[in-house]
Design a protein around this motif. Structure first.
Motif, PDB file in Angstrom:
ATOM      1  N   TYR A  85       0.807  -1.221   0.000  1.00 12.12           N
ATOM      2  CA  TYR A  85       0.000   0.000   0.000  1.00 12.12           C
ATOM      3  C   TYR A  85       0.838   1.266   0.000  1.00 12.12           C
ATOM      4  CZ  TYR A  85      -4.303  -2.588   0.309  1.00 12.12           C
ATOM      5  OH  TYR A  85      -5.363  -3.399  -0.004  1.00 12.12           O
ATOM      6  N   ARG A 228      12.355  -8.523   3.695  1.00 10.17           N
ATOM      7  CA  ARG A 228      10.962  -8.681   4.127  1.00 10.17           C
ATOM      8  C   ARG A 228      10.796 -10.031   4.813  1.00 10.17           C
ATOM      9  NH1 ARG A 228       7.007 -10.181  -0.602  1.00 10.17           N
ATOM     10  NH2 ARG A 228       5.604 -10.280   1.198  1.00 10.17           N
ATOM     11  N   LYS A 241       7.048  -5.858   4.467  1.00  8.24           N
ATOM     12  CA  LYS A 241       8.081  -5.551   3.469  1.00  8.24           C
ATOM     13  C   LYS A 241       8.990  -4.411   3.933  1.00  8.24           C
ATOM     14  CE  LYS A 241       5.246  -7.023  -0.439  1.00  8.24           C
ATOM     15  NZ  LYS A 241       4.578  -6.606  -1.680  1.00  8.24           N
TER      16      LYS A 241
HETATM   17  N1  MTE Z   1       4.109  -4.808   3.705  1.00  9.19           N
HETATM   18  C1  MTE Z   1       3.955  -3.475   3.661  1.00  9.19           C
HETATM   19  N2  MTE Z   1       4.896  -2.689   4.187  1.00  9.19           N
HETATM   20  N3  MTE Z   1       2.865  -2.890   3.075  1.00  9.19           N
HETATM   21  C2  MTE Z   1       1.852  -3.637   2.554  1.00  9.19           C
HETATM   22  O1  MTE Z   1       0.870  -3.077   2.048  1.00  9.19           O
HETATM   23  N4  MTE Z   1       0.987  -5.888   2.101  1.00  9.19           N
HETATM   24  C3  MTE Z   1       0.935  -7.238   2.656  1.00  9.19           C
HETATM   25  C4  MTE Z   1       2.320  -7.901   2.690  1.00  9.19           C
HETATM   26  N5  MTE Z   1       3.317  -6.967   3.192  1.00  9.19           N
HETATM   27  C5  MTE Z   1       1.982  -5.059   2.600  1.00  9.19           C
HETATM   28  C6  MTE Z   1       3.153  -5.608   3.169  1.00  9.19           C
HETATM   29  C7  MTE Z   1       0.000  -8.080   1.910  1.00  9.19           C
HETATM   30  S1  MTE Z   1      -1.655  -7.723   2.125  1.00  9.19           S
HETATM   31  C8  MTE Z   1       0.410  -9.116   1.142  1.00  9.19           C
HETATM   32  S2  MTE Z   1      -0.729 -10.210   0.458  1.00  9.19           S
HETATM   33  C9  MTE Z   1       1.840  -9.341   0.843  1.00  9.19           C
HETATM   34  O2  MTE Z   1       2.677  -8.309   1.371  1.00  9.19           O
HETATM   35  C10 MTE Z   1       2.041  -9.386  -0.665  1.00  9.19           C
HETATM   36  O3  MTE Z   1       3.362  -9.695  -0.976  1.00  9.19           O
HETATM   37  P1  MTE Z   1       3.767  -9.766  -2.525  1.00  9.19           P
HETATM   38  O4  MTE Z   1       3.303  -8.493  -3.169  1.00  9.19           O
HETATM   39  O5  MTE Z   1       5.261  -9.919  -2.573  1.00  9.19           O
HETATM   40  O6  MTE Z   1       3.052 -10.958  -3.105  1.00  9.19           O
END
Ligand code: MTE
Length: 319
Positions: A85, A228, A241
């Motif tokens: 996001y 991550r 992440k």
């Molecule tokens: N980490 C951060 N900082 N911001 C995010 O919006 N989304 C999460 C997760 N980690 C997110 C995050 C969600 S909802 C999912 S499903 C996964 O990251 C997706 O990882 P991908 O895009 O590598 O498949």
């Protein structure tokens, strides 16, 4: 004054593009573009493919399968259909908007109940000898799934180095805050920074991976470069992440999605086909690139390695 945008949880499902439509549309647009460009500007196309990571996937991945004999999803499924996001709320936003993000140099702050707090450089954790490829099935709370060859090292390496004290019961992780490089952070879609948490035994589980790469190459920005989390038995949102902080705490952290809507996104977020999400079933899932739905497996198929951690817990209550 900043105008509050709609929360992601408010987006009706009719506005969410099914991933097969999305992936096929992207492929069609890409193939059409490459086809047209190839006729007119052949040398540029060749240059582009040389730096295109899709063309650089090492041969060792060619016949690799998951331990359940499933094919890996191709590189573009993993890197063009994302949730991050900080770069926007649509699946194609992270790949489109993450180009300005700078993942090096990178510092991770370790603090709280540990004997060795401090600011660690990424290079303090990673080296040629501790990196391994791990094929994991990933399951998103939105009921899609993907099989990914991640590259990384056990989170327990970092924890052992930090030397937690007996008061450390959970780890709270935070994502970097850089609105100048992350356009989503210029909105109030979520409260920044993004926060996640694990109980100490979950963090120490051998499956829990500090991830630095995919298909043997560094993580692209949209997948959470340079560092991550990945826990394959939990819904994808636990996989925070671009981590810059790990705080060893006594109380259960208030993670981003729990704060956003605790009825829909519990702290544990273990994949559980027997407990429906309040707005849709979790019994089935759609693998990216496929039309048919598969049956979702308890703990996403990793029961043997993880179920003992939840013995005695009511998993309909502790979602
Ligand atoms: N980490 C951060 N900082 N911001 C995010 O919006 N989304 C999460 C997760 N980690 C997110 C995050 C969600 S909802 C999912 S499903 C996964 O990251 C997706 O990882 P991908 O895009 O590598 O498949």
């Amino acid at each position: 004054m900043i105008i509050r945008t709609r929360k992601p949880s408010d987006v009706p499902s009719s506005e969410i593009t099914p991933e097969d439509v999305y992936v096929n549309r992207r492929r069609f647009i890409r193939d059409a573009a490459v086809g047209t460009a190839a006729l007119a500007f052949a040398p540029n196309v060749l240059d582009a493919s040389e730096s295109d990571p899709r063309q650089q996937v090492p041969a060792r991945f060619q016949n690799m399968k998951s331990e359940l004999d499933e094919d890996l999803n191709p590189y573009e499924h993993i890197t063009e259909y994302n949730n991050f996001y900080e770069f926007g709320a649509q699946k194609e936003d992270p790949a489109r908007n993450a180009g300005d993000f700078r993942p090096r140099p990178w510092t991770v702050r370790i603090e709280g109940h540990v004997n060795k707090p401090g600011d660690y450089q990424l290079e303090d954790f990673i080296g040629p000898s501790n990196m391994e490829d791990r094929v994991y099935r990933m399951r998103c709370v939105e009921a899609w799934s993907v099989v990914v060859p991640w590259r990384g090292f056990p989170l327990s390496d970092v924890i052992n180095r930090a030397e937690p004290t007996g008061d450390a019961k959970y780890i709270e992780f935070k994502t970097v805050v850089r609105p100048s490089e992350m356009p989503g952070q210029r909105t109030r879609m979520l409260d920044w920074p993004y926060v996640e948490g694990l109980r100490m035994d979950e963090a120490m589980n051998p499956l829990t991976l500090m991830t630095t790469g995919v298909y043997g190459m560094d993580l692209p920005n949209q997948n959470g470069a340079p560092l991550r989390l990945i826990m394959p038995w939990k819904y994808g949102f636990k996989g925070i992440k671009s981590i810059v902080s790990m705080n060893f705490v006594e109380e259960m952290p208030r993670n981003t999605w729990w704060v956003q809507n605790r009825r829909e996104y519990g702290f544990y977020a273990n994949v559980n086909p027997e407990v429906d999400h309040p707005r849709w079933t979790q019994a089935r899932e759609r693998r990216l690139g496929e039309l048919r739905r598969r049956r979702t497996l308890m703990f996403n198929g990793y029961t043997e390695q993880v179920e003992s951690m939840y013995a005695g817990m009511d998993l309909t209550r502790w979602i």
